[in-house]
Design a protein around this motif. Structure first.
Motif, PDB file in Angstrom:
ATOM      1  N   TYR A   1     -31.346  -1.721  96.348  1.00 52.62           N
ATOM      2  CA  TYR A   1     -30.633  -2.354  97.447  1.00 52.62           C
ATOM      3  C   TYR A   1     -30.931  -3.848  97.453  1.00 52.62           C
TER       4      TYR A   1
ATOM      5  N   HIS B   1     -26.210  -1.426  99.345  1.00 49.77           N
ATOM      6  CA  HIS B   1     -26.504  -0.566  98.200  1.00 49.77           C
ATOM      7  C   HIS B   1     -25.936  -1.174  96.930  1.00 49.77           C
TER       8      HIS B   1
ATOM      9  N   LEU C   1     -27.249   3.496  92.135  1.00 44.62           N
ATOM     10  CA  LEU C   1     -28.046   4.714  92.178  1.00 44.62           C
ATOM     11  C   LEU C   1     -28.125   5.262  90.777  1.00 44.62           C
TER      12      LEU C   1
ATOM     13  N   PHE D   1     -34.801  -4.312  96.818  1.00 43.52           N
ATOM     14  CA  PHE D   1     -35.682  -3.183  97.079  1.00 43.52           C
ATOM     15  C   PHE D   1     -35.282  -1.995  96.227  1.00 43.52           C
TER      16      PHE D   1
ATOM     17  N   GLN E   1     -32.730   4.366  93.869  1.00 46.90           N
ATOM     18  CA  GLN E   1     -31.672   3.452  94.289  1.00 46.90           C
ATOM     19  C   GLN E   1     -32.210   2.030  94.413  1.00 46.90           C
TER      20      GLN E   1
ATOM     21  N   GLY F   1     -35.391  14.464  96.904  1.00 44.76           N
ATOM     22  CA  GLY F   1     -33.946  14.547  96.777  1.00 44.76           C
ATOM     23  C   GLY F   1     -33.221  15.026  97.999  1.00 44.76           C
TER      24      GLY F   1
ATOM     25  N   LEU G   1     -35.092   7.646 102.835  1.00 46.41           N
ATOM     26  CA  LEU G   1     -35.597   6.961 101.662  1.00 46.41           C
ATOM     27  C   LEU G   1     -36.892   6.252 101.998  1.00 46.41           C
TER      28      LEU G   1
END
Lengths: 111, 113
Positions: free
Chosen positions: B35, B45, B48, B88, B33, B96, B101
């Motif tokens: 950000y 966010h 993804l 980031f 992901q 997963g 994170l």
């Protein structure tokens, strides 16, 4: 729509004092909840996560603790703050293993 | 341990140019992901990408993922002053699960007007 709240926005506390930061989520049920800390100019460090009421997992040993008294409430606490606890604290939520949504953060300065 | 590492640490470009940021990670993941964080604010966010995807687009954002090299890139096209922020990459701790994170230190992007 979902929203996430954190308070307070800023906090200045003396060394040795207690801490309580609160995070609440609206508009979703049974979210995964997370506490992160960000030191100045750095990435985020995962502190705690919770997949349900009363279920708390810690990633690193530290001076902090977390609790989840209600489904959408996550609290970060300390009995006695250290200088090294200063930082930007972020709460986040997710559903399943998908993207995370962050609150506005609390800037904590320990003096 | 830390998964994502962004490169470069800082990037300054002119408005209208494209910005490319890279991310490397260490262990197998099922998604990665990206950000954005504006100064002193929470993270937002952006996108993804799953491990079975090679490229994904969202508006002016393009993300690639190379699982063989354990790397990802974020491209912002036609940059704007409002894109100034830290970016980031983040990967799941255990590959997963719901257990949080791990983030890199970020790329600080400055768009010069």
């Amino acid at each position: 729509s979902q929203t996430i709240h954190q308070w307070p926005a800023t906090l200045v506390q003396p060394v040795g004092s207690p801490l309580s930061l609160e995070c609440t989520v609206e508009g979703t049920s049974n979210p995964n909840l997370y506490w992160y800390r960000q030191a100045a100019g750095r990435g985020l460090q995962l502190l705690f996560y919770s997949v349900g009421i009363g279920q708390i997992s810690s990633e690193v040993p530290q001076n902090l603790s977390a609790s989840r008294p209600q489904d959408r409430q996550f609290i970060l606490s300390s009995k006695k703050l250290l200088l090294s606890d200063s930082g930007f604290y972020l709460c986040a939520w997710s559903v399943g293993t998908r993207e995370q949504y962050f609150g506005p953060g609390t800037r904590l300065t320990v003096t | 341990s830390q998964q994502g590492e962004e490169d470069p640490q800082a990037l300054s470009i002119q408005e209208g140019e494209n910005a490319t940021m890279n991310c490397s990670y260490k262990t197998s993941i099922n998604n990665l992901q990206w950000y954005r964080q504006n100064s002193g604010r929470g993270l937002v966010h952006l996108i993804l990408i799953r491990s079975n995807e090679r490229e994904k687009h969202s508006g002016r954002l393009r993300v690639t993922l190379d699982t063989s090299k354990k790397s990802s890139s974020l491209l912002i096209t036609a940059s704007r002053a409002a894109d100034t922020a830290s970016y980031f990459c983040a990967a799941p701790y255990s590959g997963g699960g719901a257990d949080g994170l791990t983030f890199g230190k970020g790329t600080h992007l400055i768009i010069q007007p």
